[in-house]
Write a protein that holds these residues in place. Sequence first.
Motif, mmCIF file in Angstrom:
data_model
loop_
_atom_site.group_PDB
_atom_site.id
_atom_site.type_symbol
_atom_site.label_atom_id
_atom_site.label_comp_id
_atom_site.label_asym_id
_atom_site.label_seq_id
_atom_site.Cartn_x
_atom_site.Cartn_y
_atom_site.Cartn_z
ATOM 1 N N UNK A 180 49.763 28.016 43.590
ATOM 2 C CA UNK A 180 49.741 29.481 42.770
ATOM 3 C C UNK A 180 48.514 29.952 43.547
ATOM 4 N N UNK A 181 48.439 31.344 43.274
ATOM 5 C CA UNK A 181 47.382 32.338 44.204
ATOM 6 C C UNK A 181 45.911 31.655 43.508
ATOM 7 N N UNK A 182 45.937 31.468 42.408
ATOM 8 C CA UNK A 182 44.488 31.048 41.907
ATOM 9 C C UNK A 182 44.652 29.648 41.205
ATOM 10 N N UNK A 183 43.370 29.230 40.931
ATOM 11 C CA UNK A 183 43.290 27.630 40.370
ATOM 12 C C UNK A 183 43.897 27.505 38.884
ATOM 13 N N UNK A 184 44.420 26.633 38.647
ATOM 14 C CA UNK A 184 44.708 26.448 37.284
ATOM 15 C C UNK A 184 43.849 26.485 36.060
ATOM 16 N N UNK A 185 43.838 27.030 35.200
ATOM 17 C CA UNK A 185 42.999 26.938 34.254
ATOM 18 C C UNK A 185 42.853 25.428 33.403
ATOM 19 N N UNK A 186 44.001 24.891 33.424
ATOM 20 C CA UNK A 186 44.254 23.385 33.073
ATOM 21 C C UNK A 186 43.538 22.542 34.089
ATOM 22 N N UNK A 187 43.655 22.722 35.226
ATOM 23 C CA UNK A 187 42.980 21.734 36.285
ATOM 24 C C UNK A 187 42.184 22.498 37.243
ATOM 25 N N UNK A 188 41.155 22.798 36.582
ATOM 26 C CA UNK A 188 40.516 24.010 37.634
ATOM 27 C C UNK A 188 39.793 23.060 38.951
ATOM 28 N N UNK A 189 39.498 21.730 38.588
ATOM 29 C CA UNK A 189 39.327 21.362 39.974
ATOM 30 C C UNK A 189 40.071 20.764 40.858
ATOM 31 N N UNK A 190 41.489 21.192 40.589
ATOM 32 C CA UNK A 190 42.572 20.996 41.801
ATOM 33 C C UNK A 190 42.436 22.402 42.618
ATOM 34 N N UNK A 191 42.452 22.338 44.080
ATOM 35 C CA UNK A 191 42.463 23.428 44.657
ATOM 36 C C UNK A 191 43.877 24.206 44.777
ATOM 37 N N UNK B 246 45.092 24.925 52.960
ATOM 38 C CA UNK B 246 45.374 25.329 54.478
ATOM 39 C C UNK B 246 46.891 25.782 54.288
ATOM 40 N N UNK B 247 47.478 25.603 53.250
ATOM 41 C CA UNK B 247 48.835 26.195 53.277
ATOM 42 C C UNK B 247 49.232 27.153 52.196
ATOM 43 N N UNK B 248 49.515 28.383 52.644
ATOM 44 C CA UNK B 248 49.592 29.531 51.704
ATOM 45 C C UNK B 248 50.957 29.311 51.173
ATOM 46 N N UNK B 249 51.023 28.710 49.899
ATOM 47 C CA UNK B 249 52.560 28.362 49.430
ATOM 48 C C UNK B 249 52.381 28.553 47.931
ATOM 49 N N UNK B 250 53.068 29.501 47.409
ATOM 50 C CA UNK B 250 53.139 29.653 45.677
ATOM 51 C C UNK B 250 54.455 29.309 45.238
ATOM 52 N N UNK B 251 54.575 28.789 44.133
ATOM 53 C CA UNK B 251 55.891 28.542 43.475
ATOM 54 C C UNK B 251 55.569 28.539 41.965
ATOM 55 N N UNK B 252 56.457 28.999 41.263
ATOM 56 C CA UNK B 252 56.483 28.786 39.676
ATOM 57 C C UNK B 252 57.858 28.740 39.223
#
Length: 318
Positions: A220-231, A237-243
């Motif tokens: 995702x473009x931004x860190x998860x609110x649920x798991x803010x510690x996960x980058x 280093x990989x600009x990959x988004x998915x939902x």
Amino acid sequence: MKRCFAFLLTVFVALSLTAFAHAGTYPDKSIKIIVPFNPGGGGEQGARLLEKDFKEVVGQPLSFIYKPGGTGLIGMVELSRQKPDGYTIGIHSYPLLMLDIITGRAGYTLDSFDFISLLCLEEVYLAVRADSPVSSAKELIERAKSEPGRINLGICEIMGPTHIPALRLKADGVPFNHVPIDGAGKVAPALLGGQVDAAIVPSGGVSGSISKMKILAVFAPERSKRFPGAPTMKEVGYDINSAVGRYIAAPKGVPAEKRKVLEDAFKTILSNPEVIARYENAGTVAAWKSGDELRKMFEDYEEEGRAMVEFYQKSQSK
């Protein structure tokens, strides 16, 4: 005067909530909803979370019909062949429908359906078991690079919304061994049971087992609110988004007035704070969009989807 105004406001709200049930005679019986996936996955959950509210707003219940198989293909073919009378709808996943169309494995096109409403969006994570010795996405990726094809990465289905980010990683030089698993509901057992070393998982589909997983990164473009510690994967280093989106469609040709009843009903339901909280608690986000906006989402995704389909087909032919 104030009492009179309050009374009128109460009447107005009550009438608004029941208006859908009295738009002509539609609906005057239950509405079938085809679920093209196995029970227990994110697809079913997307509809179950608003099942009670649908009956309250529309005045009729949802009747669930399961048609799993072919990563959703069997159920969507079944939906496309139904009578377009407004009494049969289906829930499916974005962007899986477009990917099925691009690959040619689908017996339908976008024009086979009337799109009714986007329901929710799920985050997509890179995960390992909670007891895994792997502590970060970078570590997992380095292991995959040092042992090409040895690290098994679970995905929900071939050419689906969890396979696409796996393919993007492969295109960027990360040689995981992709292991397709039939549906989001089976990914968690496969990961927790040691059948795969890691997995790309949708947040809603694994919500019941997420506490037993270690989330290494979010696509995702931004860190998860649920798991803010996960980058984010971009931070790795990989600009990959998915939902993963869950949405409602109907067979093509439903009369406009009936489509409006359904579209307005879902809009009303998904604006309810209690429903919004319910989705959030299930690891997903209520995200209403109209049928026209939903169709545009698919159209906008086609270029990226086609590029990944071509990459996958070329990689399979080698």
